[in-house]
Design a protein around this motif. Structure first.
Motif, mmCIF file in Angstrom:
data_model
loop_
_atom_site.group_PDB
_atom_site.id
_atom_site.type_symbol
_atom_site.label_atom_id
_atom_site.label_comp_id
_atom_site.label_asym_id
_atom_site.label_seq_id
_atom_site.Cartn_x
_atom_site.Cartn_y
_atom_site.Cartn_z
ATOM 1 N N LEU A 4 0.870 -1.166 0.000
ATOM 2 C CA LEU A 4 0.000 0.000 0.000
ATOM 3 C C LEU A 4 0.910 1.220 0.000
ATOM 4 C CD1 LEU A 4 -2.915 1.203 0.373
ATOM 5 C CD2 LEU A 4 -2.483 1.079 2.839
ATOM 6 N N ILE A 5 0.826 2.025 -1.046
ATOM 7 C CA ILE A 5 1.574 3.283 -1.122
ATOM 8 C C ILE A 5 0.678 4.359 -0.513
ATOM 9 C CG2 ILE A 5 2.614 5.003 -2.662
ATOM 10 C CD1 ILE A 5 4.143 2.405 -2.784
ATOM 11 N N ILE A 6 1.237 5.189 0.370
ATOM 12 C CA ILE A 6 0.455 6.211 1.058
ATOM 13 C C ILE A 6 1.016 7.585 0.740
ATOM 14 C CG2 ILE A 6 -0.393 7.050 3.282
ATOM 15 C CD1 ILE A 6 0.942 3.683 3.437
ATOM 16 N N SER A 13 -0.865 18.983 -7.942
ATOM 17 C CA SER A 13 0.384 18.924 -8.710
ATOM 18 C C SER A 13 0.366 17.685 -9.598
ATOM 19 C CB SER A 13 1.594 18.876 -7.770
ATOM 20 O OG SER A 13 2.748 18.481 -8.480
ATOM 21 N N TYR A 14 0.269 17.913 -10.894
ATOM 22 C CA TYR A 14 0.200 16.784 -11.817
ATOM 23 C C TYR A 14 1.512 16.005 -11.855
ATOM 24 C CZ TYR A 14 -1.286 14.033 -15.815
ATOM 25 O OH TYR A 14 -1.629 12.991 -16.650
ATOM 26 N N ASN A 15 2.638 16.695 -11.790
ATOM 27 C CA ASN A 15 3.922 15.991 -11.759
ATOM 28 C C ASN A 15 4.047 15.099 -10.526
ATOM 29 O OD1 ASN A 15 5.018 16.899 -14.207
ATOM 30 N ND2 ASN A 15 5.652 18.820 -13.267
ATOM 31 N N SER A 16 3.563 15.571 -9.386
ATOM 32 C CA SER A 16 3.590 14.749 -8.170
ATOM 33 C C SER A 16 2.664 13.547 -8.314
ATOM 34 C CB SER A 16 3.192 15.582 -6.953
ATOM 35 O OG SER A 16 4.141 16.597 -6.737
ATOM 36 N N TRP A 17 1.508 13.754 -8.921
ATOM 37 C CA TRP A 17 0.581 12.658 -9.171
ATOM 38 C C TRP A 17 1.235 11.597 -10.065
ATOM 39 C CZ3 TRP A 17 -3.231 9.849 -7.702
ATOM 40 C CH2 TRP A 17 -3.938 9.064 -8.602
ATOM 41 N N LEU A 18 1.910 12.043 -11.123
ATOM 42 C CA LEU A 18 2.590 11.100 -12.021
ATOM 43 C C LEU A 18 3.701 10.345 -11.292
ATOM 44 C CD1 LEU A 18 2.820 13.182 -15.319
ATOM 45 C CD2 LEU A 18 1.206 11.336 -14.767
ATOM 46 N N THR A 19 4.372 11.014 -10.377
ATOM 47 C CA THR A 19 5.415 10.361 -9.576
ATOM 48 C C THR A 19 4.815 9.258 -8.713
ATOM 49 O OG1 THR A 19 6.772 12.355 -9.555
ATOM 50 C CG2 THR A 19 7.195 10.735 -7.820
ATOM 51 N N ILE A 20 3.711 9.554 -8.056
ATOM 52 C CA ILE A 20 3.040 8.548 -7.221
ATOM 53 C C ILE A 20 2.596 7.370 -8.084
ATOM 54 C CG2 ILE A 20 0.923 8.095 -5.888
ATOM 55 C CD1 ILE A 20 3.160 9.456 -4.268
ATOM 56 N N ILE A 136 4.969 14.924 -1.168
ATOM 57 C CA ILE A 136 6.016 15.006 -2.190
ATOM 58 C C ILE A 136 5.888 16.291 -2.992
ATOM 59 C CG2 ILE A 136 6.246 12.502 -2.338
ATOM 60 C CD1 ILE A 136 4.932 12.719 -5.144
ATOM 61 N N ALA A 137 4.716 16.924 -2.925
ATOM 62 C CA ALA A 137 4.484 18.148 -3.697
ATOM 63 C C ALA A 137 4.914 19.404 -2.946
ATOM 64 C CB ALA A 137 3.011 18.259 -4.079
ATOM 65 N N ARG A 138 4.581 19.456 -1.664
ATOM 66 C CA ARG A 138 4.850 20.649 -0.856
ATOM 67 C C ARG A 138 5.308 20.285 0.555
ATOM 68 N NH1 ARG A 138 -0.466 24.346 -1.946
ATOM 69 N NH2 ARG A 138 -0.232 24.579 -4.204
ATOM 70 N N TYR A 146 6.880 9.735 1.260
ATOM 71 C CA TYR A 146 5.626 8.992 1.130
ATOM 72 C C TYR A 146 5.718 7.779 2.053
ATOM 73 C CZ TYR A 146 8.223 5.871 -2.026
ATOM 74 O OH TYR A 146 9.154 5.013 -2.569
ATOM 75 N N GLY A 147 4.600 7.105 2.251
ATOM 76 C CA GLY A 147 4.573 5.942 3.119
ATOM 77 C C GLY A 147 4.355 4.657 2.352
ATOM 78 N N VAL A 148 4.733 3.558 2.984
ATOM 79 C CA VAL A 148 4.516 2.223 2.433
ATOM 80 C C VAL A 148 4.118 1.294 3.571
ATOM 81 C CG1 VAL A 148 5.593 0.209 1.339
ATOM 82 C CG2 VAL A 148 6.195 2.505 0.557
ATOM 83 N N ILE A 149 3.084 0.507 3.323
ATOM 84 C CA ILE A 149 2.715 -0.563 4.240
ATOM 85 C C ILE A 149 2.715 -1.848 3.422
ATOM 86 C CG2 ILE A 149 0.908 -1.548 5.699
ATOM 87 C CD1 ILE A 149 0.000 1.338 6.295
ATOM 88 N N ASP A 150 3.377 -2.861 3.961
ATOM 89 C CA ASP A 150 3.343 -4.183 3.326
ATOM 90 C C ASP A 150 3.010 -5.203 4.409
ATOM 91 O OD1 ASP A 150 5.736 -4.758 4.701
ATOM 92 O OD2 ASP A 150 6.981 -4.358 2.954
#
Length: 170
Positions: A4-6, A13-20, A136-138, A146-150
Motif C-alpha cells: 500500500l503506497i500512502i 500537482s500533476y507531476n507529483s501525481w505522475l510520480t506517485i 512530495i508536492a509541498r 511517502y509511506g509504504v505498508i506491506d
C-alpha cells in the motif's frame, strides 16, 4: 496486494501525481490522505496545477484506491468520497483521514493515517501505528516523502533517494 503506497497533500500537482503513479507496481494499492486536488484554494497560475488531469486519470486508474477529502478538496469537484474511511489491509484495521478534524478513538484501530501537516511522521503508541506520509508536492521540511505498508511493516520513504527513513515492523 503487494504493498500500500500512502501519500497526502498533492495539492493538484500533476507531476507529483505522475510520480506517485510511477511508484505503484502491478499489485499495489494507493491511499491518499486528502488534498489530492486542492480545488478550494488552488495554485491556478502554476502550470503544474492540473486537478482536472488528475481527476481524468482516476477514471482509468487500475489500482485499488482509498481517498479522503482534505481541507483544500471540494466535495463538488469529486463527489462520492468521504472525509474518513476505514479499511482492512494486510490483516490490519486502517483508518484514513486528512487530520484537520478530530476522530473517535474508541474503536480498535491498528494503523491511523493522516496528512494535513505536510510533515512525515511514523510512531507507535499503545499498539497503534500513527503515520503521516508527509508530502512530495509541498513538504514543509524540504524532504519529499511517502509511506509504504506491506505484510511486514509500515515505513516512510524519502522520494529523492528511495531511502527508508523509519520503519515499524509488525
Amino acid at each position: 496486494m503487494s504493498k500500500l503506497i500512502i501519500t497526502a497533500d498533492i495539492h493538484g500537482s500533476y507531476n507529483s501525481w505522475l510520480t506517485i503513479k510511477a511508484l505503484l507496481k502491478k499489485d499495489d494499492s494507493l491511499a491518499v490522505a486528502g488534498d489530492l486536488f486542492d480545488t478550494i484554494y488552488g495554485s491556478y497560475s502554476d502550470p503544474d496545477f492540473r486537478p482536472e488531469a488528475i481527476k481524468e486519470d482516476l477514471k482509468s486508474f487500475c489500482h485499488p484506491i482509498y481517498y479522503v477529502y482534505g481541507n483544500c478538496d471540494s466535495e463538488n469537484f469529486t463527489p462520492g468520497y468521504k472525509h474518513s474511511v476505514l479499511f482492512k489491509s494486510f490483516n490490519k484495521k486502517i483508518y484514513l483521514h486528512h487530520g484537520q478534524r478530530p476522530f473517535n478513538r474508541t474503536q480498535h484501530l491498528d494503523i491511523i493515517i493522516q496528512g494535513h501537516t505536510h510533515l512525515c511522521r511514523l510512531e507507535k503508541k499503545n499498539n497503534q501505528i500513527f503515520m503521516n506520509p508527509g508530502s512530495i508536492a509541498r513538504p514543509r521540511n524540504s524532504q519529499a516523502t511517502y509511506g509504504v505498508i506491506d505484510k511486514t511493516a509500515a515505513s516512510l520513504i524519502e522520494l529523492k533517494t528511495g531511502k527508508t527513513l523509519t520503519c515499524i515492523e509488525f
